[in-house]
Design an enzyme around this catalytic site. Structure first.
Site, short mmCIF file in Angstrom:
data_model
loop_
_atom_site.label_atom_id
_atom_site.label_comp_id
_atom_site.label_asym_id
_atom_site.label_seq_id
_atom_site.Cartn_x
_atom_site.Cartn_y
_atom_site.Cartn_z
CG ASP A 45 20.92 -1.91 -34.08
OD1 ASP A 45 22.01 -2.50 -34.24
OD2 ASP A 45 20.83 -0.79 -33.54
CG ASN A 96 12.69 -4.77 -25.34
OD1 ASN A 96 13.10 -3.63 -25.10
ND2 ASN A 96 11.67 -5.30 -24.71
N PRO A 156 20.96 4.92 -25.83
CG PRO A 156 21.47 4.64 -28.10
CD PRO A 156 21.64 5.59 -26.94
CD GLU A 207 28.27 -2.28 -25.33
OE1 GLU A 207 27.83 -2.79 -24.28
OE2 GLU A 207 29.45 -2.43 -25.69
CD GLU A 265 7.74 1.67 -17.44
OE1 GLU A 265 7.45 0.49 -17.15
OE2 GLU A 265 6.91 2.59 -17.40
N GLY A 310 11.70 -5.45 -15.45
CA GLY A 310 11.31 -6.75 -15.99
C GLY A 310 10.02 -7.31 -15.40
CB CYS A 335 9.26 -5.72 -20.21
SG CYS A 335 8.19 -4.52 -21.01
CD GLU A 389 12.44 -10.00 -17.74
OE1 GLU A 389 13.44 -9.48 -17.22
OE2 GLU A 389 11.55 -9.34 -18.29
N GLY A 440 8.86 -1.92 -11.31
CA GLY A 440 9.11 -0.54 -11.68
C GLY A 440 8.55 0.50 -10.75
CD GLU A 445 8.65 4.88 -20.00
OE1 GLU A 445 8.66 3.77 -20.54
OE2 GLU A 445 9.56 5.72 -20.15
#
Ligand code: NDP
Length: 501
Positions: free
Chosen positions: A109, A168, A192, A194, A265, A267, A299, A398, A471, A475
């Site tokens: 994927d 990613n 998730p 696409e 969260e 870039g 990131c 970025e 951000g 997390e």
């Protein structure tokens, strides 16, 4: 266009719990059809072949997922933390058992090398589920002695939460969001990206198989519209997004309408600083990992590599020699170091930044385009530019691809000021053998994570998240618990109400 390899993974052989030519939504403990009637394809970035068709969720499907999550929440939040922890530990075990199969799906994927997916992506997700499983039984409030009266606090779940992932690290992101949410007693509706729909659905299967009640973790497939429906939904109490800064701003603005909690969260354009006393080979290793791991689609990558003027020539020589030896190609080959970028659009964007760097006068050290001999798939060579300046557009924005900018500096104050001169603040690296300088610079950098003499290590025990526009919230670690719970204070009187009237 299809390809043998991908067809071998299609349908039942893709490893889902039921035969499927088409990936459906996962709501209320099983796969269901979307009512939108719309589908999209997920494509293998290394072959450009279609892997499978995916059903797009409608707004009504998001409603259905939220309703199911509400019911799931009632059952799940009534369990003790220890019970939830036992079930989540089972889910972590299943993830470990299925590591190879899930890692291969992730490679198909995302285009990332199997050597990475099989050692990091699924197992770090399992680490995360296990970590929060252990924490579930430890959630507690405080007690306040108020003379005869007293009060206590309860740390309560938020209810139905929403997770929206980037492409990613699809399964890792799904675990980073769902594990703390579920450990705290919440339910989640997860979308998730696409471009990478496969493994979140497999995580949902794992949770169900481990005994998580139906509806506690639902997966709605779709694009930005699905994410928008979640952010607007009055039944969702919190959104945790991993994505671009621009998306984060839109989500935060839209979340204001229902005053949702948000974790963002986003870039980065992080600095990696190499002082003159650093171990140069170690710093080169880190610069390579910090720019070319996962094709540079990370990131927190250290894409602005500041090297002290006095060691610059030596550093560039060693860096180029090692970058040129990296193996690019079939992501399923265990010897591959660099796989394919996620999509044609992203490939063109990265090539655009490489052109921009050349046009701006940066010196191309190695790489610079599609690797010779590979004419299919979205591959870009590990690319290093030297003689860069802070104002070049490719140095400030970025890129999210395998493109490194090397800059030089003379003094500590200068490099700290230049490193901090960005809207981002996700991460930073400092290479030095001077202990005091390492800590001093770490304190001075505007970044949510600073690594000293290493880069991009994100064990579940330490908080992860950004300063400035990289951000909001954190997390991982105990910090995520704060973001998936709310505090209730309960005041208990020992006597009668003392009313003066
Ligand atoms: P995007 O911001 O494009 O998308 C992220 C997710 O948000 C996708 O699921 C996307 O849907 C969805 N989305 C897009 N627009 C909206 C909207 N208006 N409302 C709600 N949801 C929306 O990011 P990418 O997927 O391109 O991922 C790359 C970015 O993610 C990079 O900037 C990278 O730095 C950042 N990132 C940050 C990390 C961190 O922890 N700080 C970690 C990994 C990546 P769709 O399916 O249509 O794409």
């Amino acid at each position: 266009m299809t390809h043998g390899l991908d067809q071998a993974w299609a349908g039942r052989r893709i490893g889902y719990a039921e035969p499927m030519d088409m990936l459906r939504l996962y709501i209320d403990g099983g796969y269901v059809d979307s009512d939108s009637g719309q589908t999209f394809h997920t494509v293998n970035p290394a072959t450009e072949a279609i892997i499978t068709e995916v059903q797009q969720a409608s707004d009504a499907d998001v409603d259905r997922a939220v309703d199911s999550a509400r019911r799931g929440f009632a059952e799940w939040s009534a369990m003790t933390g220890a019970e939830r922890g036992r079930i989540l530990n089972g889910a972590a075990r299943l993830l470990r058992e299925r590591n190879e199969e899930l890692a291969r799906l992730e490679v198909l994927d995302t285009g990332k090398p199997i050597a990475e997916a099989i050692t990091v992506d699924v197992l770090s997700g399992a680490d995360c589920v296990e970590y929060y499983a252990g924490m579930a039984a430890t959630l507690k409030g405080d007690h306040y002695d108020l003379g005869g009266d007293f009060a206590y606090t309860r740390r309560e779940p938020l209810g139905v939460t929403g997770g929206i992932g980037a492409w990613n690290y699809p399964i890792q992101i799904a675990c980073w969001k769902s594990a703390p949410a579920l450990a705290c007693g919440n339910a989640m509706v997860f979308k998730p990206a696409e471009l990478t729909p496969l493994t979140a659905a497999r995580l949902a299967e794992v949770y169900t198989e481990a005994g998580v009640p139906d509806g506690v973790f639902n997966v709605v497939q779709g694009d930005a519209r699905t994410g928008q429906a979640m952010v607007a939904h009055p039944g969702i109490a919190k959104i945790s997004l991993t994505g671009e800064v621009g998306t984060g701003k839109k989500v935060m603005a839209a979340a204001a309408a229902t005053l949702k909690h948000v974790t963002l969260e986003l870039g980065g354009k992080s600095p990696l600083i190499v002082f003159e006393d650093a171990d140069i080979d170690n710093a080169v290793s880190a610069a390579l990992l910090a720019n070319f791991y996962t094709q540079g689609e990370v990131c927190s990558n250290g894409t602005r590599v500041f090297v002290h003027e006095s060691i610059h020539a030596d550093f560039i020589g060693r860096l180029a020699a090692r970058a040129e030896k990296m193996t690019i190609g079939d992501p399923l080959d265990p010897a591959t170091d660099v796989g394919a970028l996620i999509s044609e659009g992203h490939f063109q964007k990265v090539l655009g930044y490489i052109d921009m760097a050349r046009d701006a006068g940066a010196r191309l050290v190695c790489g610079g385009g599609r690797p010779p001999g590979i004419d299919r798939g979205w591959f870009v060579e590990p690319t290093v530019f030297d003689q860069c300046t802070d104002d070049m557009r490719f140095v400030t924005e970025e890129i999210f691809g395998p493109v490194m900018a090397v800059l030089t500096f003379d003094s500590e104050d200068e490099v700290v000021a230049r490193a901090n001169d960005t809207v981002y603040g996700l991460a930073a690296g400092v290479f030095t053998n001077d202990l005091a300088r390492g800590h001093r610079v770490a304190a001075a950098l505007d970044a949510g994570v600073v690594w000293i003499n290493t880069y991009n290590l994100t064990p579940i025990e330490i908080p992860f998240g950004g300063y400035k526009q990289s951000g909001i919230g954190r997390e991982n670690s105990h910090a995520a618990i704060e973001h998936y719970t709310q505090l209730k204070s309960v005041y208990v009187a020992s006597g009668d109400v003392d009313a003066p009237y």
